[in-house]
Scaffold this active site. Sequence first.
Site, PDB file in Angstrom:
ATOM      1  N   ALA A  13       0.847  -1.196   0.000  1.00  0.00           N
ATOM      2  CA  ALA A  13       0.000   0.000   0.000  1.00  0.00           C
ATOM      3  C   ALA A  13       0.883   1.247   0.000  1.00  0.00           C
ATOM      4  CB  ALA A  13      -0.900  -0.002   1.229  1.00  0.00           C
ATOM      5  N   CYS A  14       0.276   2.367  -0.360  1.00  0.00           N
ATOM      6  CA  CYS A  14       0.963   3.647  -0.333  1.00  0.00           C
ATOM      7  C   CYS A  14       1.566   3.869   1.044  1.00  0.00           C
ATOM      8  CB  CYS A  14      -0.012   4.791  -0.610  1.00  0.00           C
ATOM      9  SG  CYS A  14      -0.290   5.037  -2.346  1.00  0.00           S
ATOM     10  N   PRO A  15       2.749   4.397   1.172  1.00  0.00           N
ATOM     11  CA  PRO A  15       3.606   4.940   0.101  1.00  0.00           C
ATOM     12  C   PRO A  15       4.625   3.953  -0.442  1.00  0.00           C
ATOM     13  CG  PRO A  15       4.524   5.515   2.235  1.00  0.00           C
ATOM     14  CD  PRO A  15       3.331   4.634   2.510  1.00  0.00           C
TER      15      PRO A  15
END
Lengths: 75, 373
Positions: A13-15
């Site tokens: 997932a981000c980042p």
Amino acid sequence: MEAQKTLDAKGLACPMPIIKTKKAMKDLESGQVLEIQATDKGAQSDLTAWAKSGGHELMKSEETDGVFYFWIKKA
Amino acid sequence: MDLKQTQASEVASKVINKQDLFILDVRNEEAYGDWKIEGESITSMNVPYFDLIDGVEDLLPELPKDKEILVVCAKEGSSIFVGEELVEAGVENVSYLSGGMKAWSEYLEPVKVGDLPGGALYQFVRIGKGCLSYMIESNGEAAVVDASRMIENYTTFTENKGLTIKATMDTHLHADHISGGKALADQVNGTYYLPEEDAGEVTFPFTALKENNKMVIGEVTIEPIYSPGHTIGSTSLMINDAYLLTGDILFVESIGRPDLAGKAEDWVLDLRTTLYNRYKEMAGELTVLPAHFSKVAELGDTGVVSAKLEELYEKNDGLNVEEEAEFRRMVTENLPPQPNAYQEIRETNMGKITPNEETRREMEIGPNRCAVN
């Protein structure tokens, strides 16, 4: 599309996809291509924006079976 | 110092109560330009998280010393990353928005509009997306109008107050958000009402929301008034001759757009007739309660979005265009972009497609964009 290096960022997932992309790009020479595989939907617009801000060229992107593929040419 | 977490409800309360907050939005520039947290007391700045991966030193001088700083991103991962960098760099009073803009988009603040015989009328303000839904309650019964997808907001509210939801109704087939009306009615064994003219392609059973078919909730009468224009079925609801729920036809600062079902030219005249004849014949002291707002400035002191009908005939530009040709231009040309995924949202509301929960959340990202400007 041919790439000098492939980064598997699936499931991240981000980042993380961008952090790993940035790191992987450091090992490439100018003009070489990095292939990135990601599953996070946000990666698409963020990678596009990141490549643009760094002057790199997003050569192609596509989605197959829920995986996003990107090819970025290092500036 | 640790990185603190801030809930969407706390941000909503700061916006409504006009308390200072500095927002560092770390999404990409396009996402920020498209849609962000706004308010009179909110200052925000945009620095994409990918420009802060190597450190936040360059950013430090630009951050306020005397304000709370809230780091915001799409979901929350990147705001935690940047928030932790800031804490490490010695910045105080930093928190991140739990659940990010998705949580912001989904947060509903219930505010009381006024009393009704045996009960009251509540507006549920979806502050991040600019959507307004309503609950009418009287003598232990309740009806929900233009319910959002997050139906637990209404069931929690009715459980706390000991109310039974008898009916849910949509003023029209929505294009900007996924309706919770049908799901909520099914859950409470209530009746789901939808205007027939909008329901041509709807795949599930519903009850027609029709003029002259009055509904009664406790001691309160709900009277449907056919008012087409945003969609061909758009129906307003008159509550006890005091409140007029206008759906997406008339807003406080604008009017509804007729193009989201692809029929702008056909529906312009309907919209004009509704706004310039039908509503004009109604009592000026009616309180107009729309299904959307576009700017946080439209929220009153307690958070309610409303206006007297006569006030709107004085101030709302959309109600003061004399020439029909000019009106036609206003509502068909230079319209803002359509709401995100609006076609898929319409199909979901018809029951034609059933996206999973995560896709539904994604589809609703962004502002409502149901007004002409």
